[in-house]
Enzyme design. Structure first.
Site, mmCIF file in Angstrom:
data_model
loop_
_atom_site.group_PDB
_atom_site.id
_atom_site.type_symbol
_atom_site.label_atom_id
_atom_site.label_comp_id
_atom_site.label_asym_id
_atom_site.label_seq_id
_atom_site.Cartn_x
_atom_site.Cartn_y
_atom_site.Cartn_z
ATOM 1 N N SER A 9 0.835 -1.207 0.000
ATOM 2 C CA SER A 9 0.000 0.000 0.000
ATOM 3 C C SER A 9 0.867 1.252 0.000
ATOM 4 C CB SER A 9 -0.908 0.009 1.231
ATOM 5 O OG SER A 9 -1.609 1.230 1.264
ATOM 6 N N HIS A 34 -1.222 -1.100 -4.229
ATOM 7 C CA HIS A 34 -2.510 -0.684 -3.683
ATOM 8 C C HIS A 34 -2.461 0.823 -3.432
ATOM 9 C CE1 HIS A 34 -6.264 -1.458 -1.422
ATOM 10 N NE2 HIS A 34 -5.834 -0.577 -0.537
ATOM 11 N N ASP A 36 -4.623 4.008 -1.998
ATOM 12 C CA ASP A 36 -5.761 4.373 -1.149
ATOM 13 C C ASP A 36 -6.194 5.801 -1.427
ATOM 14 O OD1 ASP A 36 -6.210 2.087 0.638
ATOM 15 O OD2 ASP A 36 -4.146 2.470 1.279
ATOM 16 N N MET A 38 -8.799 8.695 -0.289
ATOM 17 C CA MET A 38 -9.694 9.082 0.815
ATOM 18 C C MET A 38 -10.198 10.509 0.600
ATOM 19 S SD MET A 38 -7.611 7.562 4.059
ATOM 20 C CE MET A 38 -6.748 5.976 3.961
ATOM 21 N N HIS A 68 -8.223 1.788 -4.356
ATOM 22 C CA HIS A 68 -9.243 1.596 -3.327
ATOM 23 C C HIS A 68 -9.874 2.954 -3.003
ATOM 24 C CE1 HIS A 68 -9.867 0.497 1.245
ATOM 25 N NE2 HIS A 68 -11.005 0.734 0.628
ATOM 26 N N MET A 70 -12.125 5.260 -1.064
ATOM 27 C CA MET A 70 -12.865 5.450 0.192
ATOM 28 C C MET A 70 -13.566 6.804 0.097
ATOM 29 S SD MET A 70 -9.929 3.887 2.644
ATOM 30 C CE MET A 70 -8.746 3.890 1.297
ATOM 31 N N MET A 139 -12.202 -5.290 4.532
ATOM 32 C CA MET A 139 -11.363 -4.459 5.406
ATOM 33 C C MET A 139 -11.161 -5.175 6.734
ATOM 34 S SD MET A 139 -10.552 -1.867 3.604
ATOM 35 C CE MET A 139 -9.547 -1.158 4.914
ATOM 36 N N GLY A 144 -9.228 4.386 6.859
ATOM 37 C CA GLY A 144 -8.892 5.782 7.134
ATOM 38 C C GLY A 144 -7.421 5.984 7.441
ATOM 39 N N PHE A 145 -6.809 4.992 8.056
ATOM 40 C CA PHE A 145 -5.424 5.157 8.483
ATOM 41 C C PHE A 145 -4.667 3.835 8.367
ATOM 42 C CE2 PHE A 145 -8.030 8.241 10.617
ATOM 43 C CZ PHE A 145 -7.337 9.422 10.392
ATOM 44 N N GLY A 146 -3.385 3.946 8.034
ATOM 45 C CA GLY A 146 -2.516 2.778 8.075
ATOM 46 C C GLY A 146 -2.076 2.528 9.508
ATOM 47 N N GLY A 147 -1.449 1.394 9.721
ATOM 48 C CA GLY A 147 -0.817 1.114 11.003
ATOM 49 C C GLY A 147 -1.752 0.720 12.134
ATOM 50 N N ASP A 177 -7.252 -6.077 3.759
ATOM 51 C CA ASP A 177 -6.572 -4.780 3.845
ATOM 52 C C ASP A 177 -6.678 -4.244 5.270
ATOM 53 O OD1 ASP A 177 -5.543 -2.245 3.405
ATOM 54 O OD2 ASP A 177 -7.222 -1.560 2.157
ATOM 55 N N GLY A 178 -5.507 -4.058 5.895
ATOM 56 C CA GLY A 178 -5.463 -3.454 7.224
ATOM 57 C C GLY A 178 -4.812 -4.368 8.241
ATOM 58 N N GLY A 179 -3.622 -3.972 8.711
ATOM 59 C CA GLY A 179 -2.938 -4.752 9.744
ATOM 60 C C GLY A 179 -2.442 -6.101 9.256
ATOM 61 N N GLY A 199 0.700 -2.311 4.147
ATOM 62 C CA GLY A 199 1.264 -0.971 4.134
ATOM 63 C C GLY A 199 2.501 -0.912 4.994
HETATM 64 C C1 DX5 Z 1 -6.582 1.866 5.384
HETATM 65 C C2 DX5 Z 1 -6.131 1.568 4.009
HETATM 66 C C3 DX5 Z 1 -5.058 0.560 3.926
HETATM 67 C C4 DX5 Z 1 -3.764 0.920 4.599
HETATM 68 C C5 DX5 Z 1 -3.261 -0.344 5.229
HETATM 69 O O1 DX5 Z 1 -7.722 2.644 5.352
HETATM 70 O O2 DX5 Z 1 -7.222 1.106 3.212
HETATM 71 O O3 DX5 Z 1 -4.800 0.165 2.568
HETATM 72 O O4 DX5 Z 1 -2.785 1.413 3.724
HETATM 73 O O5 DX5 Z 1 -2.167 -0.048 5.998
HETATM 74 P P1 DX5 Z 1 -1.523 -1.085 7.030
HETATM 75 O O6 DX5 Z 1 -1.131 -2.301 6.230
HETATM 76 O O7 DX5 Z 1 -0.370 -0.338 7.589
HETATM 77 O O8 DX5 Z 1 -2.586 -1.420 8.033
HETATM 78 ZN ZN ZN Z 2 -6.761 0.234 1.173
#
Ligand code: DX5
Ligand code: ZN
Length: 218
Positions: A9, A34, A36, A38, A68, A70, A139, A144-147, A177-179, A199
């Site tokens: 990502s 990927h 993102d 937003m 993706h 959002m 999801m 909304g946020f990575g990490g 997608d996510g974590g 990500g």
């Molecule tokens: C979150 C995004 C993800 C994000 C994942 O809203 O859709 O694609 O980049 O990041 P990680 O892998 O760090 O959770």
């Molecule tokens: Zn995403």
């Protein structure tokens, strides 16, 4: 079984040098990136726009852009993203708009399509769309946020969608997608996912080649 595919990502890449982050992905022999998007409305954050994709194409980035969206009103923007170089455009089920028509329009624009559902959205919300899509994105965090930490409670939903795919002979990819990291990726694979967005776990890995190799073997 669907072959496993890692989609790093770009959100976790270097926002002052996105082309360089994309080249890191391509240099490992990976094919998907990927991206993102937003809108600060459907999710409480802002990221990239169509011009970001177009600029990456001008910089000779040839990766498959797994885009993706959002967005509260994705139908307004799909044409811009298709023209900018998206290969796949995924849209969320949660906002109210004509999902089936928008999915069809994405294909008319020459892209693959995908439907996305948030952790709190049941699998039944997208069941009627399954014959119409190239990808389902589940999801595993609130977008909304990575990490953010991976939501294990989503695993049964992945298994449910994978079972429908098998029983009905459908061919869509099943993406998470996510974590997603070296620990949670295999759990998603066991539940039936085949496409893995990563990500932070990818871009902060000390050995990105080893990370990619592990996912290639899942
Ligand atoms: C979150 C995004 C993800 C994000 C994942 O809203 O859709 O694609 O980049 O990041 P990680 O892998 O760090 O959770
Ligand atoms: Zn995403």
């Amino acid at each position: 079984m669907f072959s496993s595919l890692l989609a790093p990502s770009l959100l976790a890449g270097d926002h002052a040098n996105l082309a360089s982050s994309a080249r890191t992905v391509a240099a490992l022999g990976l094919s998907w990136l990927h991206v993102d998007i937003m809108d600060g409305h459907f999710v409480p954050n802002l990221t990239f726009g169509p011009e970001t994709l177009a600029a990456l194409r001008r910089a000779k980035i040839e990766l498959f852009f797994d885009t993706h969206l959002m967005l509260s009103e994705p139908a307004r923007y799909i044409e811009s993203f298709a023209k900018a170089g998206a290969n796949l455009i995924s849209i969320h089920i949660e906002p109210a708009y004509d999902h089936a028509a928008t999915l069809a329009r994405i294909r008319e624009l020459g892209c693959q399509n995908g439907i996305v559902l948030n952790p709190g959205t049941p699998a039944g919300a997208i069941e009627h769309l399954l014959p119409l899509v190239d990808l389902v994105l589940v999801m595993t965090v609130q977008p909304g946020f990575g990490g953010q930490p991976f939501r294990r409670d989503v695993l049964p939903k992945i298994a449910q969608i994978a079972a429908w795919r098998r029983e009905r002979g459908l061919k869509f990819r099943l993406e998470v997608d996510g974590g997603v990291d070296l620990a949670t990726g295999p759990e998603c694979r066991a539940a039936g996912a085949d496409t893995f967005v990563a990500g932070n776990a990818f871009f902060k890995a000390t050995d990105q080649a080893a990370f990619a190799a592990t996912f290639a073997r899942l």
